[in-house]
Design an enzyme around this catalytic site. Structure first.
Site, short mmCIF file in Angstrom:
data_model
loop_
_atom_site.label_atom_id
_atom_site.label_comp_id
_atom_site.label_asym_id
_atom_site.label_seq_id
_atom_site.Cartn_x
_atom_site.Cartn_y
_atom_site.Cartn_z
N HIS A 156 -10.48 -0.64 4.18
CA HIS A 156 -9.26 -0.46 3.38
C HIS A 156 -9.72 -0.06 1.97
O HIS A 156 -9.66 -0.84 1.03
CB HIS A 156 -8.47 -1.77 3.36
N ARG A 206 -2.22 5.07 7.26
CA ARG A 206 -2.60 3.75 7.79
C ARG A 206 -2.40 3.78 9.29
O ARG A 206 -1.40 4.28 9.78
CB ARG A 206 -1.73 2.67 7.17
N THR A 264 0.84 -1.20 0.00
CA THR A 264 0.00 0.00 0.00
C THR A 264 0.88 1.24 0.00
O THR A 264 0.70 2.15 -0.80
CB THR A 264 -0.97 -0.02 1.19
#
Ligand code: NCD
Length: 305
Positions: A129, A101, A52
């Site tokens: 997510h 995050r 990510t």
């Protein structure tokens, strides 16, 4: 100013435009190579990540922008006790957009309330997510050419797997979606998703334990890792971790046009012998993750190319 906290922050029409843009980026990368020149993306990662964070950074670099940030909360002022609200106020002076995050559910949302720049939720605890969901939807749309009329098997840790929670939320907006939820009893989908998302919207779903019993009915199989970091004790994790292993033998039971997706990282749940099967598209999916994040950055920064 717009943030991205949940895949539902975009309408179905807006998602279509985003995916068209991502497909155009895939086809004509040079056209976008300078689109974000002079702009900066901050990646604030309070929890481990490879894909990510690096795919966000690659996305911004591909657009000609620059990146800054941290990948470990111990290297940030969080270790000194700074709140996310204060951190984001400061980061707003340094960057044009940020991806966050955090292990705590809702932390990116709290940050967005104090932010002077768009905040993208890059995963908040076991909750959501959204950019993985955009990646999953783009992969399905690009390879199956539709997001409706699909029987989708979601397999593995459906309790703690935030990618699954976001994906279900996003897919129920398309017609004729049927979910087959494949998990051990202890890792079943949380009741708030069963009650408030599936039942409330009359979405057909089945809950089963054995993958082999249902694999022949699937258009898509979405495998997930058992989320070790969210278990309260190691023994439970060890007992659960190899519950599902997708191997060649099981793939023989699957339809010829079924796709296998996985948000990655994979641990043991897909045997490496499956990687060469043309139906295994999880590494392609990671590539789509870069295109969709490029499209997202352009959209949130309102950059027209
Ligand atoms: C997922 C996540 O972080 O929730 N990984 C990712 O972003 N591709 C899935 C996982 O960690 O299992």
């Amino acid at each position: 100013m717009r943030h991205l906290m949940s895949p539902l922050d975009f309408t179905v029409e807006e998602l279509d435009r985003l995916f068209d843009l991502a497909n155009d980026i895939e086809a004509n990368p040079a056209k976008y190579a300078h689109a974000c020149e002079g702009k900066k993306l901050a990646t604030l990662f309070y929890e481990p990540s490879t894909r990510t964070r690096l795919s966000f950074e690659a996305a911004m670099l591909n657009l000609g922008g620059s990146v800054l940030g941290f990948s470990d909360q111990n290297c940030s002022s969080a270790a000194k006790g700074e709140s996310v609200s204060d951190t984001i106020r400061v980061i707003s002076c340094y960057a044009d957009i940020c991806a966050m995050r955090h292990p705590k559910e809702g932390a990116p949302m709290v940050a967005s309330l104090k932010s002077g720049i768009p905040v993208i939720n890059a995963g908040d605890g076991g909750h959501q997510h959204p950019t993985q969901t955009l990646t999953d939807l783009l992969t399905i749309r690009s390879l199956k050419h539709r997001l409706d009329h699909l029987t989708i098997g979601l397999c593995g840790d459906l309790k703690f797997g935030r990618t699954v929670h976001s994906l279900i939320n996003a897919l129920i907006r398309y017609p004729e979606i049927h979910f087959i939820l494949i998990s051990p009893e202890e890792l079943r989908i949380p009741s708030y998703i069963r009650e408030d998302v599936l039942k409330k919207n009359n979405v057909p779903y089945t809950e089963v334990e054995r993958l082999e019993d249902v694999i022949s009915d699937l258009n898509l199989l979405y495998m997930t890792r058992v989320q070790r970091e969210r278990f309260f004790n190691e023994e439970d994790y060890v007992r659960m971790k190899d519950f599902y292993i997708l191997d060649k033998e099981k793939m023989e039971l699957a339809p010829e046009d079924m796709l296998v997706l996985h948000p990655l990282p994979r641990v043991n749940e897909i045997s490496v012998e499956v990687d060469n099967d043309p139906r295994a598209v999880y590494f392609k999916q990671a590539q789509y993750g870069v295109y969709v994040r490029m499209a997202l950055i352009l959209t949130l920064l309102e950059v027209e190319v």
